[in-house]
Motif scaffolding. Structure first.
Motif, PDB file in Angstrom:
ATOM      1  N   UNK A 104       0.859  -1.185   0.000  1.00  0.00           N
ATOM      2  CA  UNK A 104       0.000   0.000   0.000  1.00  0.00           C
ATOM      3  C   UNK A 104       0.895   1.234   0.000  1.00  0.00           C
ATOM      4  N   UNK A 105       0.696   2.107  -0.977  1.00  0.00           N
ATOM      5  CA  UNK A 105       1.455   3.360  -1.047  1.00  0.00           C
ATOM      6  C   UNK A 105       0.712   4.466  -0.315  1.00  0.00           C
ATOM      7  N   UNK A 106       1.457   5.240   0.464  1.00  0.00           N
ATOM      8  CA  UNK A 106       0.899   6.392   1.179  1.00  0.00           C
ATOM      9  C   UNK A 106       1.507   7.665   0.591  1.00  0.00           C
ATOM     10  N   UNK A 107       0.669   8.613   0.158  1.00  0.00           N
ATOM     11  CA  UNK A 107       1.207   9.841  -0.427  1.00  0.00           C
ATOM     12  C   UNK A 107       0.156  10.937  -0.493  1.00  0.00           C
ATOM     13  N   UNK A 108       0.632  12.174  -0.574  1.00  0.00           N
ATOM     14  CA  UNK A 108      -0.257  13.322  -0.745  1.00  0.00           C
ATOM     15  C   UNK A 108      -0.596  13.539  -2.219  1.00  0.00           C
ATOM     16  N   UNK A 109       0.052  12.833  -3.119  1.00  0.00           N
ATOM     17  CA  UNK A 109      -0.216  12.969  -4.551  1.00  0.00           C
ATOM     18  C   UNK A 109      -1.618  12.434  -4.872  1.00  0.00           C
ATOM     19  N   UNK A 110      -2.397  13.240  -5.608  1.00  0.00           N
ATOM     20  CA  UNK A 110      -3.764  12.829  -5.911  1.00  0.00           C
ATOM     21  C   UNK A 110      -4.056  12.810  -7.404  1.00  0.00           C
ATOM     22  N   UNK A 111      -3.075  13.173  -8.203  1.00  0.00           N
ATOM     23  CA  UNK A 111      -3.270  13.164  -9.649  1.00  0.00           C
ATOM     24  C   UNK A 111      -3.443  11.724 -10.134  1.00  0.00           C
ATOM     25  N   UNK A 112      -4.433  11.473 -11.004  1.00  0.00           N
ATOM     26  CA  UNK A 112      -4.642  10.111 -11.515  1.00  0.00           C
ATOM     27  C   UNK A 112      -3.390   9.521 -12.148  1.00  0.00           C
ATOM     28  N   UNK A 113      -2.553  10.349 -12.778  1.00  0.00           N
ATOM     29  CA  UNK A 113      -1.327   9.842 -13.383  1.00  0.00           C
ATOM     30  C   UNK A 113      -0.380   9.285 -12.318  1.00  0.00           C
ATOM     31  N   UNK A 114      -0.382   9.953 -11.152  1.00  0.00           N
ATOM     32  CA  UNK A 114       0.455   9.462 -10.060  1.00  0.00           C
ATOM     33  C   UNK A 114      -0.056   8.118  -9.542  1.00  0.00           C
ATOM     34  N   UNK A 115      -1.377   7.998  -9.466  1.00  0.00           N
ATOM     35  CA  UNK A 115      -1.964   6.732  -9.006  1.00  0.00           C
ATOM     36  C   UNK A 115      -1.583   5.602  -9.961  1.00  0.00           C
ATOM     37  N   UNK A 116      -1.673   5.888 -11.263  1.00  0.00           N
ATOM     38  CA  UNK A 116      -1.305   4.892 -12.265  1.00  0.00           C
ATOM     39  C   UNK A 116       0.174   4.525 -12.124  1.00  0.00           C
ATOM     40  N   UNK A 117       1.035   5.531 -11.916  1.00  0.00           N
ATOM     41  CA  UNK A 117       2.472   5.277 -11.760  1.00  0.00           C
ATOM     42  C   UNK A 117       2.740   4.368 -10.564  1.00  0.00           C
TER      43      UNK A 117
END
Length: 210
Positions: free
Chosen positions: A77-90
């Motif tokens: 499970x990744x934890x991050x403040x990034x919310x851009x769909x591209x980041x989720x895909x990455x």
């Protein structure tokens, strides 16, 4: 289940450790990705909580290395403040199984960890069934194809071009066991050849019983 927490922020790391312990999980913590990777060389973990942004080795790189070391049999499970769909895909393409955006809700985190645990339990149950099936298949002997058999003596020609009695061949290639006897036709033929009458057979039978 042992969970590895990799989080460079001390407050977040201690918070995660505290609530996971409260939920009954065994935890190990690392201050960065490099430290977490070193721990992986010494100990096996089932589930990982990885912060994306960490010094020395970020969460994505660590995720890829975990996948290269132990494909399957774990949940990331990744934890991050990034919310851009591209980041989720990455993150998912790097090998993560799930993704939680900061700040996260405790109940959401608990639910996602439980979901990961269910996935791991199903994987292990499936692996156990596959192993059991492979063992069973290894114990099963089958015959396929055409068997060359002598039309007179009924011996079977083996792959080594030798001839075997049919019961020997079947015993070697299946799990059959044989008991020998005489069918009525062969019994009558043997009696004629040996000069034995039905009365002789009855007398022999009575003597045996007496």
């Amino acid at each position: 289940m042992n969970i590895l927490i990799a989080e460079d922020d001390s407050t977040s790391r201690h918070f995660l450790e505290a609530i996971l312990t409260q939920w009954g999980y065994e935890t190990t913590t690392a201050k960065n990705g490099a430290e977490a990777w070193k721990m992986l060389q010494e100990k096996k973990f089932s589930l990982f909580l990885l912060d994306w942004m960490m010094p020395e080795m970020d969460g994505l790189e660590l995720c890829r290395k975990i996948r290269s070391l132990c494909e399957g049999d774990n949940y990331i499970i990744l934890l991050t403040a990034r919310k851009d769909p591209k980041d989720i895909v990455s993150g998912l393409e790097a090998g993560a199984d799930d993704y939680i955006c900061k700040p996260f809700n405790r109940l959401e985190l608990q639910a996602r960890i439980k979901a990961g645990r269910r996935v791991l339990d199903l994987q292990r149950a499936l692996a156990a069934q596959v192993e059991s099936l492979q063992l069973a298949m290894a114990q099963i002997k089958t015959l396929e194809g055409i068997l060359p058999i002598c039309m007179y003596c009924h011996k079977i020609r083996t792959d080594k071009e030798s001839w075997q009695r049919i019961e020997k061949y079947l015993s070697d290639h299946t799990d059959l066991m044989f008991s020998h006897g005489l069918c009525p036709e062969c019994k009558a033929k043997c009696m004629v050849e040996e000069g034995i009458t039905p009365e002789d057979m009855d007398d022999a039978h009575r003597e045996y019983n007496d």
